[in-house]
Every structure is written in structure tokens, then in C-alpha cells.
Design a protein around this motif. Structure first.
Motif, short mmCIF file in Angstrom:
data_model
loop_
_atom_site.label_atom_id
_atom_site.label_comp_id
_atom_site.label_asym_id
_atom_site.label_seq_id
_atom_site.Cartn_x
_atom_site.Cartn_y
_atom_site.Cartn_z
N ASN A 1 0.83 -1.19 0.00
CA ASN A 1 0.00 0.00 0.00
C ASN A 1 0.88 1.25 0.00
OD1 ASN A 1 -2.35 1.58 0.11
ND2 ASN A 1 -3.29 0.30 1.68
N GLN B 1 -3.43 2.03 8.21
CA GLN B 1 -3.61 1.50 6.86
C GLN B 1 -3.41 -0.01 6.86
OE1 GLN B 1 -0.28 2.11 3.84
NE2 GLN B 1 -1.73 3.65 3.10
N TYR B 2 -4.29 -0.71 6.16
CA TYR B 2 -4.11 -2.14 5.95
C TYR B 2 -3.19 -2.35 4.75
CZ TYR B 2 -5.35 -7.06 5.04
OH TYR B 2 -5.32 -8.41 4.83
N SER B 3 -2.27 -3.27 4.87
CA SER B 3 -1.28 -3.47 3.81
C SER B 3 -0.78 -4.91 3.85
CB SER B 3 -0.11 -2.49 4.00
OG SER B 3 0.72 -2.45 2.85
N CYS B 4 0.16 -5.22 2.98
CA CYS B 4 0.80 -6.53 3.04
C CYS B 4 2.27 -6.39 2.66
CB CYS B 4 0.09 -7.56 2.16
SG CYS B 4 0.39 -7.42 0.39
N ASP C 1 0.22 -10.11 6.10
CA ASP C 1 -0.57 -8.87 6.02
C ASP C 1 -0.41 -8.16 7.35
OD1 ASP C 1 -2.13 -10.79 7.39
OD2 ASP C 1 -4.02 -9.92 6.70
N LEU D 1 -0.96 -4.05 9.67
CA LEU D 1 -1.45 -2.68 9.79
C LEU D 1 -0.26 -1.75 9.94
CD1 LEU D 1 -4.49 -2.93 12.26
CD2 LEU D 1 -4.51 -2.95 9.76
N TYR E 1 -10.31 3.28 10.77
CA TYR E 1 -8.88 3.31 10.43
C TYR E 1 -8.20 4.62 10.79
CZ TYR E 1 -8.01 -1.35 8.74
OH TYR E 1 -7.81 -2.71 8.68
N THR F 1 -10.25 0.25 14.72
CA THR F 1 -10.00 -0.88 13.81
C THR F 1 -10.53 -2.15 14.47
OG1 THR F 1 -7.78 -1.04 14.78
CG2 THR F 1 -7.97 0.08 12.65
N TYR G 1 -11.43 -6.77 13.62
CA TYR G 1 -11.40 -7.92 12.71
C TYR G 1 -12.74 -8.64 12.74
CZ TYR G 1 -8.81 -11.92 10.56
OH TYR G 1 -8.33 -12.91 9.73
N PHE H 1 -13.01 -11.58 5.71
CA PHE H 1 -11.65 -11.10 5.96
C PHE H 1 -10.66 -12.26 5.85
CE2 PHE H 1 -13.47 -7.67 9.01
CZ PHE H 1 -13.77 -6.85 7.94
N ILE I 1 -5.15 -2.76 -1.91
CA ILE I 1 -4.01 -2.37 -1.06
C ILE I 1 -2.69 -2.56 -1.82
CG2 ILE I 1 -5.23 -2.87 1.09
CD1 ILE I 1 -3.36 -5.41 1.31
#
Length: 362
Positions: free
Chosen positions: A73, A84-87, A98, A100, A170, A188, A190, A238, A259
Motif C-alpha cells: 500500500n 492503513q491495511y497493507s501486506c 498482512d 497494519l 482506520y 479498527t 477484525y 476477511f 491495497i
């Protein structure tokens, strides 16, 4: 290898939790029943101890460059107070993990990674730190509580002067919470039920847990285990690392193109861009059973003629829908919502339909 214990391990045992090994930790899988805990989060408020998760601090003038290099991301879009969610893409087209990414302040970030991948991620990120960013693994000194559900805000607002209603999804705030001067409260979670995640130094964990439980008593708060955490995340579609994404699944195959930003170079970005342009041959889909049956990971997915087209990666009986739901990879041609597929449950092919995520619409 001896299991690690979260700071509140004894508290969970005293509450009657069934403890199981998970990601190298002794963790509570349930306190009462998965069904009761699931509906507690959907209808009221529950508290999860997810202190097994890993946290890394990345600071200094080279911090952003490093994060941009290793994550998919665009972290340049983050400003203090945003997450931010990312990997972490690997070099072979798959995903290391993955995570945050939190922007704490200019040149100050926190990465939150999966418990099973703490050492793996630490080693991976450090090999790219050629610019001299300051990295610190604080995983063993931080407890993390997820307070989730429609009554989460009412529960927590009584414990802090921070304006929780003014925190969009977020975003996060740093400040006093439950008597601790500098906690992180993050909007945030899950579960898809709304709520907050609270990062607390271990020395305050017992006191903060007790205060949250006391504040939530009027709202029906209950402790929630990993069993309900899994059914809650699955109803939202998810991904769970190790099941739905791993070292062999590309973020584009996994539906994580949102992302994967090609506005900057990152690990394996050239190959992933080529994959985006040519198209993927398989996709992660959500499906809902059209016949009674519970799908499970590794069950075969076939077409009407019985030809194998993929495999289930996660599956359960949805408590809210009363039907079996799951995630799995199928050929791109079979991935269109509405398409009829078949899940091999105990060698019997049961009808299912590809559906648009999330399963649970609230």
C-alpha cells in the motif's frame, strides 16, 4: 517449543477459558460457547485479548522509505492519527504477511503483524533496511485488547477523555485511557461489528482489562475467544494469514488489489503489475452453501461436471446466516458472483454459489 503466554494468561484461566496452542502462544479459544460469544459481539460488546500480535516501531528519516519499499500500500498517504491495511509482498509473487501500518508522528510508525510471523516479518523487513531506519521489536512489551460490537463505544468512552465518536474507521488517537497516560486507541478490528483496539504497556494490562470489564458490565460485555473471532471475521470475508493468504498467494489473486498501489516501487511490484495487466488465473472467492453442509479448509471445489476448479481455504457455519459459508481459490472463469459451484463434503458434492463479500451485511 514451550508456548508463550500473554500477560493475562492467568486471568483467562480464572474466567474458565479453554486454552489452546495458537501461533506459539497459549490462547483462549472460548469462555462459554462460540455461538454465544459470536452473538455477544454482533449484538452488544465483547473483549478479545489479542496480545499475541506483534508490534514493530520504525522511526527516523528513513522510516517511510523502508515502509514504502516493503509494503504494497502507499504509506505516503498516511498522516499522524491514520492507519492503513497493507501486506508484505515476497519476491516470488506471494505474501510474507498482512499487517497494519500506523503513522504515530512524522517519521514515526508502528507496524502490527501476525503472531505466527513475528520473527519472519522482523527478519524480512530488516534485510531491506539499507537506509538506516530505527527498528524496534516491542511485541513482548505490549498487550492488545480488541473491544468490538455496537456497545463498544459506550463502554470505552466512560474510560477516556478522547472523542471516540470523532474517530473514523482506520484512525486512532493517543492519550489517556483507563488511567494510563499514553495508550493508543484505534478504530479498527477484525469482526465487522465496529469497535476499537487498545494498545497497552504490559504493566497496565491487568488494570485496563478490569476497568473495561467493569465499564462494559451495563452493556453486557463478555470475554471472547479465538473461536468466535474466526466466525466473525469469516462472516465479513476477511482473510486469515496461513489460510486464505500465504507465501504462494498473490495479493491480486486474493482480492487485495485495493491495497496494492503501483504509484511507487515496492518488493516485486514489477511482476505484480504485469500480473495485473495480463490478469490472474485464479481468484479468492466467497461462497455460500445452497445445501446443508459445513465447508472446511482444503475441501475440494468442483464444477457441475465434477472437474476440480479449486480448494476451500476457510469455512464455517455462519451463526448469523444459519448457512455454511467459506472462502476459496477457484479458476477465474468460475469466480463470478452467482456462479454455481460444488463443495466436496465427505466425498459428497454439495451445491454452493459464489457471492459478493461480505456474507453478513449487518
Amino acid at each position: 517449543m514451550e508456548l508463550k503466554k500473554v500477560t493475562l494468561n492467568d486471568v483467562h484461566q480464572a474466567l474458565g477459558a479453554k486454552m489452546v496452542p495458537f501461533a506459539g502462544f497459549n490462547m483462549p479459544v472460548r469462555y462459554s460457547s462460540d455461538l454465544d460469544e459470536h452473538f455477544t459481539v454482533r449484538k452488544a460488546v465483547g473483549i478479545f485479548d489479542v496480545s499475541h500480535m506483534g508490534e514493530f516501531l520504525v522511526n527516523g528519516p528513513a522510516a517511510l522509505d523502508l515502509i514504502q519499499r516493503v509494503t504494497s500500500n502507499d504509506a505516503a498517504k498516511l498522516t499522524p492519527g491514520k492507519a492503513q491495511y497493507s501486506c508484505l509482498p515476497n519476491t516470488e509473487g506471494g505474501i510474507v504477511d498482512d499487517l497494519l501500518v500506523y503513522c504515530l508522528a512524522p517519521e514515526e510508525y508502528m507496524l502490527v503483524v501476525n503472531a505466527s510471523n513475528i520473527q519472519k516479518d522482523w527478519d524480512w523487513i530488516n534485510q531491506f533496511n539499507t537506509g538506516g531506519a530505527e527498528l524496534q521489536n516491542i511485541s513482548d512489551s505490549i498487550s492488545l485488547f480488541a473491544v468490538q460490537g455496537p456497545k463498544a463505544m459506550a463502554t470505552l468512552q466512560a474510560l477516556t477523555p478522547l472523542d471516540l465518536a470523532g474517530m473514523p474507521y482506520y484512525t486512532f488517537s493517543q492519550g489517556e485511557f483507563a488511567g494510563v497516560p499514553q495508550d493508543i486507541l484505534s478504530a479498527t478490528g477484525y469482526t465487522g461489528a465496529g469497535g476499537f483496539e487498545i494498545y497497552v504497556p504490559n504493566q497496565y494490562a491487568h488494570a485496563v482489562w478490569d476497568k473495561i470489564m467493569a465499564a462494559g458490565q451495563a452493556h453486557g460485555i463478555k470475554p471472547i475467544g479465538l473461536g468466535a473471532r474466526d466466525t466473525l471475521r469469516l462472516e465479513m470475508g476477511f482473510c486469515l494469514y496461513g489460510n486464505d493468504i500465504n507465501d504462494t498467494t498473490s495479493p491480486l489473486e486474493a482480492g487485495l488489489g485495493w491495497i496494492t498501489k503501483f504509484t511507487k516501487p515496492f518488493t516485486n511490484s514489477d511482476n505484480l503489475l504485469q500480473q495485473k495487466e495480463t490478469g490472474v488465473t485464479r481468484k479468492l472467492i466467497g461462497f455460500q452453501m445452497a445445501e446443508p453442509g459445513i465447508p472446511r479448509a482444503h475441501y475440494e471445489i468442483t464444477d457441475a461436471a465434477g472437474a476440480t476448479i479449486g480448494e476451500v481455504t476457510s469455512g464455517t457455519q455462519s451463526p448469523c446466516l444459519g448457512k455454511g459459508v467459506g472462502l476459496g481459490y477457484v479458476t477465474t472463469a468460475q469466480s463470478t458472483p452467482g456462479n454455481e459451484i460444488f463443495i466436496k463434503v465427505r466425498n459428497k458434492a454439495l451445491k454452493a454459489n459464489v457471492v459478493k463479500l461480505p456474507f453478513y451485511k449487518g
